[in-house]
Design a protein around this motif. Structure first.
Motif, PDB file in Angstrom:
ATOM      1  N   ALA A   1      20.554  18.211 -22.741  1.00 28.18           N
ATOM      2  CA  ALA A   1      19.289  18.701 -23.301  1.00 28.18           C
ATOM      3  C   ALA A   1      18.583  17.600 -24.082  1.00 28.18           C
ATOM      4  CB  ALA A   1      19.543  19.911 -24.186  1.00 28.18           C
ATOM      5  N   GLN A   2      19.349  16.802 -24.833  1.00 28.07           N
ATOM      6  CA  GLN A   2      18.759  15.698 -25.590  1.00 28.07           C
ATOM      7  C   GLN A   2      18.160  14.652 -24.650  1.00 28.07           C
ATOM      8  OE1 GLN A   2      22.023  14.347 -28.006  1.00 28.07           O
ATOM      9  NE2 GLN A   2      21.712  15.905 -29.590  1.00 28.07           N
ATOM     10  N   LYS A   3      18.892  14.336 -23.591  1.00 28.71           N
ATOM     11  CA  LYS A   3      18.393  13.360 -22.624  1.00 28.71           C
ATOM     12  C   LYS A   3      17.147  13.889 -21.907  1.00 28.71           C
ATOM     13  CE  LYS A   3      22.367  10.447 -21.522  1.00 28.71           C
ATOM     14  NZ  LYS A   3      21.624   9.184 -21.654  1.00 28.71           N
ATOM     15  N   ALA A   4      17.143  15.192 -21.609  1.00 33.40           N
ATOM     16  CA  ALA A   4      15.984  15.798 -20.952  1.00 33.40           C
ATOM     17  C   ALA A   4      14.758  15.728 -21.858  1.00 33.40           C
ATOM     18  CB  ALA A   4      16.288  17.250 -20.589  1.00 33.40           C
ATOM     19  N   GLU A   5      14.959  15.975 -23.148  1.00 36.27           N
ATOM     20  CA  GLU A   5      13.851  15.899 -24.101  1.00 36.27           C
ATOM     21  C   GLU A   5      13.288  14.477 -24.151  1.00 36.27           C
ATOM     22  OE1 GLU A   5      13.072  16.621 -28.893  1.00 36.27           O
ATOM     23  OE2 GLU A   5      14.909  17.369 -27.949  1.00 36.27           O
TER      24      GLU A   5
ATOM     25  N   ALA B   1      14.245  12.392 -12.422  1.00 37.25           N
ATOM     26  CA  ALA B   1      14.847  11.251 -11.727  1.00 37.25           C
ATOM     27  C   ALA B   1      15.276  10.157 -12.701  1.00 37.25           C
ATOM     28  CB  ALA B   1      13.856  10.685 -10.703  1.00 37.25           C
ATOM     29  N   ILE B   2      14.445   9.854 -13.709  1.00 39.35           N
ATOM     30  CA  ILE B   2      14.757   8.705 -14.559  1.00 39.35           C
ATOM     31  C   ILE B   2      15.811   9.012 -15.621  1.00 39.35           C
ATOM     32  CG2 ILE B   2      12.526   7.613 -14.163  1.00 39.35           C
ATOM     33  CD1 ILE B   2      11.552   8.590 -16.817  1.00 39.35           C
ATOM     34  N   VAL B   3      16.042  10.295 -15.965  1.00 38.82           N
ATOM     35  CA  VAL B   3      17.100  10.583 -16.948  1.00 38.82           C
ATOM     36  C   VAL B   3      18.479  10.267 -16.374  1.00 38.82           C
ATOM     37  CG1 VAL B   3      15.806  12.340 -18.209  1.00 38.82           C
ATOM     38  CG2 VAL B   3      17.273  13.041 -16.290  1.00 38.82           C
ATOM     39  N   LEU B   4      18.564  10.143 -15.061  1.00 30.17           N
ATOM     40  CA  LEU B   4      19.832   9.767 -14.433  1.00 30.17           C
ATOM     41  C   LEU B   4      20.084   8.258 -14.550  1.00 30.17           C
ATOM     42  CD1 LEU B   4      19.572  11.965 -11.206  1.00 30.17           C
ATOM     43  CD2 LEU B   4      20.874  12.456 -13.285  1.00 30.17           C
ATOM     44  N   GLU B   5      19.123   7.555 -15.164  1.00 30.61           N
ATOM     45  CA  GLU B   5      19.210   6.115 -15.404  1.00 30.61           C
ATOM     46  C   GLU B   5      19.533   5.351 -14.122  1.00 30.61           C
ATOM     47  OE1 GLU B   5      21.902   5.448 -18.652  1.00 30.61           O
ATOM     48  OE2 GLU B   5      20.618   6.497 -20.079  1.00 30.61           O
TER      49      GLU B   5
END
Length: 353
Positions: free
Chosen positions: A116-120, A152-156
């Motif tokens: 959730a933090q990464k999504a935010e 897509a980019i939260v998957l680094e």
């Protein structure tokens, strides 16, 4: 803003066959880390096959594929550090925006609080901070596209792949969203491979364009290089508007080609062209229309269309019909007007037949 660890992409002699059909001929390709490269071309040219080979959705028949210096030729899609943004955004309608962005992280085993933090953070990176609790149906088409990019980019990923990402948007929104995608890519330092059949879109977003035809590369270069120096009639006609006029090159002196268009003599520099038949590439913006008393190629206006910022003409000449674009504040001509068509030597590019 955190930058992503971008990776390079390298194809070394990659071939893809489907049975007896060669979908991609031997392809050698290098994409630098942090570069946005567009694969451009007509349907069936091999651009989507190339993208799917990078993604691991197809397996190379021959050759080697590297991402970030690592041989990934035989790795599955889930083992590669790539993410793809599809033509259809594929957002789950029953999930919130934040849940959609976090989906890939939670499926990968990340704890929900961390996901959730990464999504935010991902939504913040694409300019959608505060939109996490909304449903996809409550967003505009452009906002939905940005959610797909965030997911897509939260998957680094080392490489971000975009497959016709703007095709579902109307023309005005496409211009806006392509600018946003380009800004996101540059801010994060992403390596991005972008597939489209729209040449204007490719020119607007790309560091480099790879034009494909018949399952191979026809020409690669910056948008300006492809527009100013096409290596063939196909490229000249595909990248921007162009008048292609058959000419006969009389002689070549130190790379200076001498030829005739209609009743006018011209010369231009092109060391790659030999004496004989060729085609002259005349960009419509480089042709000037003057009054018929001027010293130019005689012509008659057969069509005129005022489009706000510009006026588009069709002019009949002894060299054939020419498409001409003039600025809106230039002297206007109407259908039936006699005109003098003026083409500067430096505005002509010669390509082989």
């Amino acid at each position: 803003m955190t930058k992503i660890n971008a990776g390079s992409v390298r194809f070394d002699g990659v071939v893809k066959r489907f049975g007896d059909v060669t979908a991609l001929k031997r392809l050698d390709l290098d994409i630098a880390a942090g570069e946005l490269v567009t694969l451009l071309g007509p349907s069936g040219c091999g651009k989507t096959t190339t993208l799917r080979l990078i993604a691991g959705l197809e397996t190379a028949s021959d050759g080697r594929i590297e991402i970030g210096g690592e041989d990934v030729t035989h790795l599955t899609a889930t083992s590669r550090k790539v993410s793809m943004v599809f033509q259809s955004y594929a957002l789950f309608p029953h999930m919130s925006v934040a849940q959609n962005v976090a989906y890939g992280l939670t499926v990968g085993g990340m704890r929900k609080t961390e996901a959730a933090q990464k999504a935010e953070h991902g939504l913040e990176m694409v300019g959608l901070a505060g939109y996490g609790e909304r449903l996809p149906s409550e967003l505009s088409g452009g906002q939905q596209q940005r959610v797909a990019v965030a997911r897509a980019i939260v998957l680094e990923p080392e490489v971000l792949l975009l497959d016709e990402p703007l095709s579902n948007l109307d023309a005005k929104l496409r211009r806006h969203v392509r600018e946003e995608i380009r800004q996101i890519q540059q801010r994060l330092g992403l390596t991005a491979v972008y597939v489209t059949h729209d040449q204007e879109e490719a020119m607007a977003v790309s560091d480099r364009i790879i034009v494909m035809r018949n399952a191979e590369i026809a020409q690669a270069g910056s948008p300006k290089e492809l527009y100013d120096c096409p290596n063939s009639a196909f490229i000249a006609d595909f990248i921007g508007d162009a008048n292609l006029v058959p000419v006969e090159i009389d002689r070549v002196d130190d790379g200076q080609c001498h030829f005739t268009i209609g009743n006018r003599r011209y010369s231009t520099t092109n060391a790659l062209i030999q004496a004989g038949p060729a085609q002259a590439v005349l960009r419509p913006q480089s042709i000037n229309l003057d009054n018929p008393q001027m010293d130019g190629l005689p012509g008659e206006v057969t069509a005129a269309a005022y489009l706000g910022r510009e006026i588009q003409y069709t002019v009949e000449t002894s060299a054939g019909p020419l498409f001409v674009i003039a600025e809106a504040n230039a002297r206007a001509h109407k259908r039936g007007d006699a005109v003098s068509v003026n083409i500067a030597n430096e505005a002509v590019r010669l390509v082989a037949n």
